[in-house]
Design a protein around this motif. Structure first.
Motif, PDB file in Angstrom:
ATOM      1  N   CYS A 285       0.860  -1.176   0.000  1.00  0.00           N
ATOM      2  CA  CYS A 285       0.000   0.000   0.000  1.00  0.00           C
ATOM      3  C   CYS A 285       0.901   1.232   0.000  1.00  0.00           C
ATOM      4  O   CYS A 285       1.907   1.277   0.704  1.00  0.00           O
ATOM      5  CB  CYS A 285      -0.886   0.009   1.235  1.00  0.00           C
ATOM      6  SG  CYS A 285      -1.886   1.504   1.361  1.00  0.00           S
TER       7      CYS A 285
ATOM      8  N   CYS B 121       0.388   2.805   3.651  1.00  0.00           N
ATOM      9  CA  CYS B 121       0.519   2.033   4.886  1.00  0.00           C
ATOM     10  C   CYS B 121       1.745   1.132   4.796  1.00  0.00           C
ATOM     11  O   CYS B 121       2.184   0.786   3.707  1.00  0.00           O
ATOM     12  CB  CYS B 121      -0.695   1.121   5.097  1.00  0.00           C
ATOM     13  SG  CYS B 121      -2.261   1.967   5.139  1.00  0.00           S
TER      14      CYS B 121
ATOM     15  N   CYS C 116      -6.100  -2.501   0.302  1.00  0.00           N
ATOM     16  CA  CYS C 116      -5.399  -2.398   1.564  1.00  0.00           C
ATOM     17  C   CYS C 116      -6.437  -2.584   2.664  1.00  0.00           C
ATOM     18  O   CYS C 116      -7.412  -1.843   2.722  1.00  0.00           O
ATOM     19  CB  CYS C 116      -4.727  -1.039   1.705  1.00  0.00           C
ATOM     20  SG  CYS C 116      -4.010  -0.835   3.355  1.00  0.00           S
TER      21      CYS C 116
ATOM     22  N   CYS D  16      -6.295   0.818   5.242  1.00  0.00           N
ATOM     23  CA  CYS D  16      -6.797   2.161   4.941  1.00  0.00           C
ATOM     24  C   CYS D  16      -7.908   2.124   3.912  1.00  0.00           C
ATOM     25  O   CYS D  16      -8.510   3.146   3.616  1.00  0.00           O
ATOM     26  CB  CYS D  16      -5.665   3.061   4.465  1.00  0.00           C
ATOM     27  SG  CYS D  16      -5.078   2.647   2.811  1.00  0.00           S
TER      28      CYS D  16
HETATM   29 ZN    ZN Z   1      -3.243   1.295   3.162  1.00  0.00          ZN
END
Ligand code: ZN
Ligand code: ADP
Length: 725
Positions: A440, A443, A457, A460
């Motif tokens: 991601c 993240c 992801c 998020c």
């Molecule tokens: Zn993410």
């Protein structure tokens, strides 16, 4: 005055200009100027010593209520929660009100009650017709109707009845009474099954405490009849004319539970996020007036006003969803216990897999433990076995041992439930040419591939299509590693082409009604293999499931969180609890590469209680909750160094307040350092005594708020954190 602001303080105002001060009561809503805006605050107290100079005090603009919308005891409970979680009281109080009342819309107490004379009113000299004609007229009317007169009748009798009635009320001569609907609720009860001895015992114990604070841990395997115990205790409480509050982890997942309560108890209100604003307001109001005997709700229902509460039940008390994970990070279970304590009523915490916290409270003598050791009716405990899958042949996460067992159970007419706590198709996608995994962008996490060839992801929510080329080397050959429920589903379709398969996870149940549709295919026998995430483990009753397979128990053994093994054990036992709920004996097979792991062995050989005892010893040796009180100070920001800078400064502040009875660990980057584009760090506080931790936090809080480094971060304090991410 508590104003909905993140500031950790209250505010003083003068009463509205020209208004009467003596009609003000704590718990009323008041519109006040706040900076350049207006806000709806809640009056928490009246003082003659304002905190600021008199010439700087502003007038409130308007008192919105004629009587408190928040009762005194709920106000006190909110105050306690604000102190305990070190959260601004203004934000805590927001949870006590439905949205329309938060926004300042008018609130009318229900009118379906009746006005009648009080004892004092009957004994008083009647108002003189020539001095107070309208009062006299009302008084006469009420004197003729001992059972009371409703507002419609009042209006037909006398045009302007409100003002004179108010005057009579002020003199204590009339009162508004809401009819006790509770009696009707109690009459609607349908009979339940004949109770077994353990149930009987549990109910007697709880009912003996119906007028005092007593916390009970109702520890009973799935299907042992805990819900029957709740129902009978509630019936008894209703008989006394008192209401009951039942907290459950999720209502959407367990519509059958609400139905069962309705069938047995009559009028039962469900309170959850699926309701419209108007429905929430109606339930809130009815509960507050005492018109609803039983409220079943999720986490936030712990703040449901009740006119006359008699008992609180927290079902599946171990469930993590009772803890709010952002904003006001409260535990509904713990607040429920405090609420029961303040109202001097019993509370029943029920679970087949009690949290280590509650078991510890039993050991400390704070909670009384009630056991339901046997499954109710004729159902038998399922047999649990570890499958050593080291070097076994695996087919998409399914060992040959498990596949054989599945064929056998399906052949005998049973259904099979497979549990895997990972949704999606494959949790890792790697470039075969260079070894790059797809991450991601925001993240520190890998993207999960879903069956629709999109990457998601799970932290998020970011989504994108699977790229054609590797972002590192331009290669086009991607390998897909690891297993999600979608991948298992696909493998099952190949391995069992003639068997109906239902996958139940957040993705397959996103649309309204889809969960029920899937559950129906299971009940009708159209689907005979179920595969799913922890959604499957919650509350459902699948009478024909005879085999439960746990695909990956190792996940929980090596998690970063100190609660991972507890969570995994709970999930395994809860999943196992779905098997053999009726007459067919059930079997539970747990795939692991670590068949000698002591916690797994305890769990399988001797059950959850034995696992919990071993896990408690580990916690004590490590000095972790429940043997220590814990708080976690978190900070996050887009600027990479800001969170650590804040936490370093916070550490200095805290160190100055600490004795050597509190440990500070960190600050350190969070286990997932970057999430949704923010860098995250945390500082952990551990104390032997909760009171000391509270004291230190209380002292330090004003300084933690005032730190100049605080302006560059989002920070939060999590008291009794449920996870460490
Ligand atoms: Zn993410
Ligand atoms: P739990 O809440 O512990 O999972 P339930 O109360 O849902 O258990 O009971 C499981 C099943 O057993 C339900 O179908 C319930 O109607 C039935 N049951 C409960 N108590 C008895 C009893 N004493 N005799 C027969 N059946 C019972």
């Amino acid at each position: 005055m508590a104003v909905p602001s993140p500031l950790h303080r209250q505010f003083d105002y003068l009463p509205p200009a020209g208004g009467e001060q003596n009609s003000l009561c704590p718990g009323m809503r008041v519109r006040v100027p706040f900076g350049k805006r207006h806000m709806v605050g809640v009056l928490t107290g009246i003082t003659s010593n304002p905190g600021i100079a008199a010439d700087r005090l502003r007038h409130a603009s308007q008192v919105l209520d004629a009587s408190p919308v928040i009762s005194e005891d709920m106000l006190a409970l909110a105050g306690w929660a604000a102190d305990y979680y070190h959260h601004p009281i203004g934000e805590v109080l927001q949870l006590l009100l439905p949205a329309s009342l938060r926004q300042g819309r008018p609130w009318k107490p229900t009118q379906n009650g009746k006005w009648r004379l009080t004892d004092a009113g009957r004994q008083a000299d009647a108002p003189q017709p020539h001095r107070a004609p309208r009062q006299a007229c009302l008084w006469n009317l009420l004197a003729q109707h001992a059972e009371g007169v409703d507002t419609t009748a009042l209006a037909t009798h006398l045009q302007n009845w409100k003002a004179p009635l108010k005057l009579l009320e002020k003199r204590g001569w009339v009162e508004f009474v809401v009819p006790p609907v509770l009696a009707a609720g109690a009459r609607a009860v349908a009979a339940g099954p004949r109770l077994n001895a353990a149930q009987q015992q549990a109910i007697e114990n709880i009912c003996a405490a119906l007028d005092s604070f007593r916390p009970f841990l109702l520890d009973g395997v799935t299907g042992s009849g805990k819900t029957e115990v709740y129902l009978q205790v509630i019936v008894e409480s209703l008989r006394l004319g008192k209401q009951a509050l039942v907290l459950v982890p999720e209502i959407g997942l367990t519509p059958q539970l609400v139905e069962r309560f309705r069938m047995r108890l009559g009028s039962v209100a469900a309170f959850h996020s699926g309701l419209s604003g108007a429905e929430r307001l109606e339930t809130w109001q009815a509960a507050s007036d005492g018109r609803i005997p039983v409220v079943i709700g999720t986490r936030s229902a712990v703040f449901m006003p009740l006119k006359n509460p008699g008992v609180i039940v927290v079902d599946e008390e171990h469930d993590a969803s009772f803890k709010q994970q952002d904003g006001f990070r409260y535990s509904a279970r713990d607040i429920a216990v405090m609420r029961a304590r303040r109202r001097s009523i019993p509370i029943v915490l029920g679970s087949a897999t009690p949290s280590l916290e509650s078991l510890y409270n039993v050991r400390q003598g704070r909670y009384a433990q009630l056991h339901l050791p046997e499954r109710a009716g004729n159902a038998k405990h399922p047999r649990m076995r570890l499958l050593d899958i080291r070097s076994r042949r695996m087919e998409e996460g399914l060992s040959d041992l498990l596949l054989d067992a599945m064929r056998q159970h399906l052949g005998a007419g049973g259904q099979v439930l497979l549990f895997l706590n990972r949704r999606g198709y494959a949790p890792t996608v790697m470039c075969h040419a260079c070894g790059t995994t797809l991450q991601c962008a925001r993240c520190d996490a890998r993207l999960t591939l879903h069956a629709d060839q999109r990457l998601q992801c799970h932290h998020c929510g970011a989504q994108r299509p699977l790229p054609e080329r590797c972002p590192q080397c331009g290669g086009t050959d991607f390998g897909q590693y690891g297993l999600g429920t979608e991948r298992v589903e696909r493998a099952l379709q190949r391995l069992f082409p003639d068997t109906g398969i239902a996958r139940i996870d957040r993705d397959s149940t996103r649309r309204r009604g889809s969960l029920n549709a899937l559950l129906d295919t299971v009940r009708s026998g159209e689907s005979r293999i179920l595969v799913g995430t922890q959604m499957l483990t919650k509350g459902h009753d699948f009478p024909d499931v005879t085999l439960v397979g746990i695909l990956d128990a190792d996940q929980g053994l090596f998690g970063v969180d100190f609660r991972s093994s507890e969570r995994m054990a709970q999930l395994i036992v809860q999943a196992a609890g779905r098997a053999g709920r009726s007459l067919r004996p059930g079997e539970v097979l747990i795939q692991t590469h670590h068949p000698d792991h002591p916690l797994l062995r305890h769990l399988v050989a001797d059950g959850y209680a034995s696992f919990a005892a071993a896990a408690l010893i580990e916690r004590r040796q490590a000095g972790l909750p429940p043997y220590a009180a814990m708080a976690l100070l978190r900070a996050e920001a887009t600027a990479p160094s800001a969170p650590m800078a804040y936490l370093q400064a916070a550490k200095t502040v805290l160190t100055a307040c600490l004795g050597n009875d509190i440990q500070l660990l960190g600050p350190a980057p969070a286990p997932m350092e970057r999430r949704a584009g923010r860098i995250r760090a945390q500082l952990l506080l551990l104390a032997n005594q909760r009171a000391r931790l509270q004291q230190v936090l209380g002292t330090a809080m004003p300084e933690l708020i005032a730190l100049k480094q605080a302006r560059r971060v989002r920070w939060s304090l999590d008291v009794d954190p449920a996870d460490m991410y």
